[in-house]
Design a protein around this motif. Structure first.
Motif, PDB file in Angstrom:
ATOM      1  N   SER A  71      41.946  30.422  38.197  1.00  0.00           N
ATOM      2  CA  SER A  71      43.013  31.340  38.206  1.00  0.00           C
ATOM      3  C   SER A  71      44.078  30.978  37.528  1.00  0.00           C
ATOM      4  N   ASP A  77      40.866  35.782  36.674  1.00  0.00           N
ATOM      5  CA  ASP A  77      41.401  37.299  36.928  1.00  0.00           C
ATOM      6  C   ASP A  77      42.598  37.102  36.252  1.00  0.00           C
ATOM      7  N   CYS A  81      46.128  38.787  41.964  1.00  0.00           N
ATOM      8  CA  CYS A  81      44.899  39.023  42.442  1.00  0.00           C
ATOM      9  C   CYS A  81      44.699  38.802  43.608  1.00  0.00           C
ATOM     10  N   GLY A  99      40.591  41.359  42.316  1.00  0.00           N
ATOM     11  CA  GLY A  99      40.420  40.925  41.152  1.00  0.00           C
ATOM     12  C   GLY A  99      40.526  42.030  39.714  1.00  0.00           C
ATOM     13  N   VAL A 100      41.232  41.591  38.880  1.00  0.00           N
ATOM     14  CA  VAL A 100      41.541  42.453  37.851  1.00  0.00           C
ATOM     15  C   VAL A 100      40.983  41.545  36.451  1.00  0.00           C
ATOM     16  N   ILE A 101      39.824  41.984  36.145  1.00  0.00           N
ATOM     17  CA  ILE A 101      38.686  40.968  35.431  1.00  0.00           C
ATOM     18  C   ILE A 101      38.758  41.516  34.003  1.00  0.00           C
ATOM     19  N   VAL A 128      39.241  46.584  31.967  1.00  0.00           N
ATOM     20  CA  VAL A 128      39.123  45.390  33.188  1.00  0.00           C
ATOM     21  C   VAL A 128      38.105  46.108  33.998  1.00  0.00           C
TER      22      VAL A 128
END
Length: 214
Positions: A71, A77, A81, A99-101, A128
């Protein structure tokens, strides 16, 4: 304080204060190397880990250290996060992940000015997927819904994100309750089936998706 307003610690690390029912102030922040043990504690909680398809099981501190380093290098992400209690810096307690994936194959390069080395094309999808987990002792304090709202607003404003999607597997009732209690998300038609790894039982589970409509 407005929802998703971003601040910075004296060291320059971004954070977002979240208004919840918790007696402790809750923040969305980036990860810190010192989070490894608390992340291991969270992902070693069976009810949390077995509900998620991706994290290894059993989960070790080496897994946490790898994820944090990934990270911090910009290959994981989007950077806000972590859910943290008490303090937005490393002194605060890591109590969960949000998580912003990125979903596109160029992945992890939504922030302004960031592209994969040697890549000359335009970014693909700006969608996302949102994933979340929280230590059991912090559940029931009204933390996750405002945290998700703030994370999505921040990602759309700061990172050019378009749609945000939450995927929930059959049997994950707590996660489903979070998204079903948010009018900003609408359930998508149909479902998909995913196979959990053998270490987590190897079962096939039906999964449903919700998309941010605000």
């Amino acid at each position: 304080m407005t929802e998703s307003q971003t601040y910075s610690t004296p060291e320059g690390t971004p954070y977002i204060p979240i208004q919840t029912k918790s007696a402790e102030q809750i923040y969305l922040t980036s990860l810190f190397k010192s989070d490894a043990q608390n992340m291991t504690n969270l992902m070693s909680t069976e009810s949390v880990a077995l509900a998620l398809i991706s994290p290894p099981w059993p989960y070790t501190i080496a897994n946490a250290e790898w994820w944090i380093n990934n990270s911090l290098s910009g290959k994981g992400d989007l950077p806000i996060c972590a859910i943290r209690a008490g303090n937005p810096g490393p002194e605060g307690k890591y109590i969960g992940g949000l998580g912003v994936i990125p979903q596109d194959p160029t992945g992890f390069y939504h922030l302004p000015g960031r592209k994969p080395e040697g890549w000359e094309g335009e970014p693909g999808s700006r969608n996302v997927e949102i994933g979340y987990s929280l230590l059991p002792e912090y559940q029931g304090r009204g933390i996750m819904r405002p945290a998700v709202r703030a994370a999505v607003a921040w990602a759309r404003r700061e990172c050019g994100v378009q749609d945000a999607i939450i995927v929930v597997a059959e049997g994950n009732e707590k996660s489903r309750a979070v998204v079903e209690g948010m009018e900003e998300f609408v359930k998508m038609e149909g479902s998909k089936w995913e196979t959990w790894p053998e270490s987590k039982g190897g079962m096939r589970r039906e999964c449903w998706s919700w998309v941010w409509k605000a």
